[in-house]
Scaffold this motif. Sequence first.
Motif, mmCIF file in Angstrom:
data_model
loop_
_atom_site.group_PDB
_atom_site.id
_atom_site.type_symbol
_atom_site.label_atom_id
_atom_site.label_comp_id
_atom_site.label_asym_id
_atom_site.label_seq_id
_atom_site.Cartn_x
_atom_site.Cartn_y
_atom_site.Cartn_z
ATOM 1 N N GLU A 1 0.809 -1.223 0.000
ATOM 2 C CA GLU A 1 0.000 0.000 0.000
ATOM 3 C C GLU A 1 0.844 1.275 0.000
ATOM 4 O OE1 GLU A 1 -1.033 0.698 4.656
ATOM 5 O OE2 GLU A 1 -2.097 -0.933 3.660
ATOM 6 N N ALA A 2 2.062 1.218 0.504
ATOM 7 C CA ALA A 2 2.923 2.404 0.530
ATOM 8 C C ALA A 2 3.285 2.874 -0.879
ATOM 9 C CB ALA A 2 4.193 2.118 1.317
ATOM 10 N N THR A 3 3.242 1.967 -1.845
ATOM 11 C CA THR A 3 3.574 2.369 -3.220
ATOM 12 C C THR A 3 2.503 3.259 -3.831
ATOM 13 O OG1 THR A 3 2.558 0.394 -4.206
ATOM 14 C CG2 THR A 3 4.898 0.265 -3.618
ATOM 15 N N GLU A 4 1.366 3.364 -3.214
ATOM 16 C CA GLU A 4 0.290 4.198 -3.729
ATOM 17 C C GLU A 4 0.348 5.631 -3.186
ATOM 18 O OE1 GLU A 4 -3.375 2.147 -2.960
ATOM 19 O OE2 GLU A 4 -2.671 0.328 -3.926
ATOM 20 N N GLN A 5 1.333 5.939 -2.345
ATOM 21 C CA GLN A 5 1.430 7.267 -1.740
ATOM 22 C C GLN A 5 1.939 8.316 -2.714
ATOM 23 O OE1 GLN A 5 3.816 6.790 1.757
ATOM 24 N NE2 GLN A 5 2.208 5.754 2.883
ATOM 25 N N VAL A 6 2.736 7.921 -3.683
ATOM 26 C CA VAL A 6 3.255 8.848 -4.688
ATOM 27 C C VAL A 6 3.122 8.213 -6.062
ATOM 28 C CG1 VAL A 6 4.887 10.008 -3.150
ATOM 29 C CG2 VAL A 6 5.612 8.003 -4.436
ATOM 30 N N SER A 7 3.112 9.061 -7.072
ATOM 31 C CA SER A 7 3.010 8.553 -8.441
ATOM 32 C C SER A 7 4.401 8.449 -9.073
ATOM 33 C CB SER A 7 2.139 9.485 -9.284
ATOM 34 O OG SER A 7 2.797 10.725 -9.464
ATOM 35 N N ARG A 8 4.477 7.692 -10.144
ATOM 36 C CA ARG A 8 5.728 7.576 -10.896
ATOM 37 C C ARG A 8 6.151 8.964 -11.377
ATOM 38 N NH1 ARG A 8 7.127 7.278 -16.282
ATOM 39 N NH2 ARG A 8 9.022 6.110 -16.700
ATOM 40 N N GLU A 9 5.195 9.756 -11.848
ATOM 41 C CA GLU A 9 5.494 11.105 -12.340
ATOM 42 C C GLU A 9 6.140 11.957 -11.252
ATOM 43 O OE1 GLU A 9 3.295 14.928 -14.451
ATOM 44 O OE2 GLU A 9 2.074 13.281 -13.711
ATOM 45 N N GLU A 10 5.614 11.901 -10.045
ATOM 46 C CA GLU A 10 6.164 12.688 -8.941
ATOM 47 C C GLU A 10 7.600 12.273 -8.642
ATOM 48 O OE1 GLU A 10 5.109 13.957 -4.333
ATOM 49 O OE2 GLU A 10 3.902 12.432 -5.323
ATOM 50 N N ILE A 11 7.856 10.990 -8.595
ATOM 51 C CA ILE A 11 9.205 10.491 -8.303
ATOM 52 C C ILE A 11 10.189 10.928 -9.381
ATOM 53 C CG2 ILE A 11 10.624 8.409 -8.115
ATOM 54 C CD1 ILE A 11 8.121 7.095 -6.801
ATOM 55 N N VAL A 12 9.816 10.761 -10.642
ATOM 56 C CA VAL A 12 10.708 11.120 -11.748
ATOM 57 C C VAL A 12 11.031 12.612 -11.727
ATOM 58 C CG1 VAL A 12 10.858 11.300 -14.266
ATOM 59 C CG2 VAL A 12 10.039 9.195 -13.222
ATOM 60 N N LYS A 13 10.046 13.446 -11.510
ATOM 61 C CA LYS A 13 10.269 14.897 -11.539
ATOM 62 C C LYS A 13 11.032 15.403 -10.321
ATOM 63 C CE LYS A 13 6.353 16.003 -14.490
ATOM 64 N NZ LYS A 13 5.064 16.725 -14.579
ATOM 65 N N LEU A 14 10.720 14.903 -9.138
ATOM 66 C CA LEU A 14 11.366 15.406 -7.926
ATOM 67 C C LEU A 14 12.786 14.885 -7.740
ATOM 68 C CD1 LEU A 14 8.469 15.356 -5.302
ATOM 69 C CD2 LEU A 14 9.441 17.328 -6.492
ATOM 70 N N TYR A 15 13.059 13.685 -8.216
ATOM 71 C CA TYR A 15 14.369 13.078 -7.980
ATOM 72 C C TYR A 15 15.243 13.042 -9.220
ATOM 73 C CZ TYR A 15 12.595 11.820 -3.429
ATOM 74 O OH TYR A 15 12.077 11.881 -2.171
ATOM 75 N N TYR A 16 14.974 13.931 -10.173
ATOM 76 C CA TYR A 16 15.752 13.964 -11.411
ATOM 77 C C TYR A 16 17.240 14.178 -11.142
ATOM 78 C CZ TYR A 16 17.260 15.201 -16.095
ATOM 79 O OH TYR A 16 17.917 15.233 -17.296
ATOM 80 N N ASP A 17 17.580 15.115 -10.264
ATOM 81 C CA ASP A 17 18.998 15.370 -10.001
ATOM 82 C C ASP A 17 19.673 14.177 -9.323
ATOM 83 O OD1 ASP A 17 17.492 15.954 -7.717
ATOM 84 O OD2 ASP A 17 18.516 17.826 -7.276
ATOM 85 N N TYR A 18 18.946 13.434 -8.498
ATOM 86 C CA TYR A 18 19.504 12.236 -7.876
ATOM 87 C C TYR A 18 19.832 11.180 -8.928
ATOM 88 C CZ TYR A 18 18.308 13.943 -3.245
ATOM 89 O OH TYR A 18 18.236 14.676 -2.106
ATOM 90 N N ALA A 19 19.032 11.105 -9.972
ATOM 91 C CA ALA A 19 19.281 10.139 -11.047
ATOM 92 C C ALA A 19 20.587 10.443 -11.774
ATOM 93 C CB ALA A 19 18.116 10.137 -12.034
ATOM 94 N N HIS A 20 21.059 11.675 -11.637
ATOM 95 C CA HIS A 20 22.317 12.074 -12.259
ATOM 96 C C HIS A 20 23.454 12.146 -11.245
ATOM 97 C CE1 HIS A 20 20.998 12.918 -16.355
ATOM 98 N NE2 HIS A 20 19.842 13.231 -15.794
ATOM 99 N N GLY A 21 23.242 11.634 -10.056
ATOM 100 C CA GLY A 21 24.294 11.556 -9.047
ATOM 101 C C GLY A 21 24.483 12.800 -8.209
ATOM 102 N N ALA A 22 23.506 13.683 -8.175
ATOM 103 C CA ALA A 22 23.631 14.921 -7.397
ATOM 104 C C ALA A 22 22.741 14.858 -6.166
ATOM 105 C CB ALA A 22 23.278 16.132 -8.262
ATOM 106 N N GLY A 23 23.064 13.990 -5.248
ATOM 107 C CA GLY A 23 22.264 13.862 -4.032
ATOM 108 C C GLY A 23 22.770 14.743 -2.911
ATOM 109 N N ASN A 24 22.082 14.700 -1.794
ATOM 110 C CA ASN A 24 22.451 15.415 -0.574
ATOM 111 C C ASN A 24 22.608 16.925 -0.778
ATOM 112 O OD1 ASN A 24 22.447 13.062 0.970
ATOM 113 N ND2 ASN A 24 24.547 12.596 0.386
ATOM 114 N N GLY A 25 21.723 17.510 -1.566
ATOM 115 C CA GLY A 25 21.736 18.947 -1.753
ATOM 116 C C GLY A 25 22.701 19.450 -2.808
#
Length: 69
Positions: free
Chosen positions: A4-28
């Motif tokens: 049920e926790a997978t229903e808390q956010v959408s794929r679109e939200e994850i892709v848009k919010l974590y785009y910089d993490y996908a490129h290795g720019a985490g932790n601010g």
Amino acid sequence: MAHEATEQVSREEIVKLYYDYAHGAGNGALLDGWSVSSFIFTPPWQDRPWPPRDKYSGAASDEALGLVA
């Protein structure tokens, strides 16, 4: 994905919010040429364009991602 926790956010939200993490720019950290992180609350993620599908061809600018005007 049946949890049920997978229903808390959408794929679109994850892709848009974590785009910089996908490129290795985490932790601010910011990607080269960026002035803000993709994990900001304004503009709302729903109003932003989708990032490019091919993350290996280079990072989209923060302007292209709708993060700055």
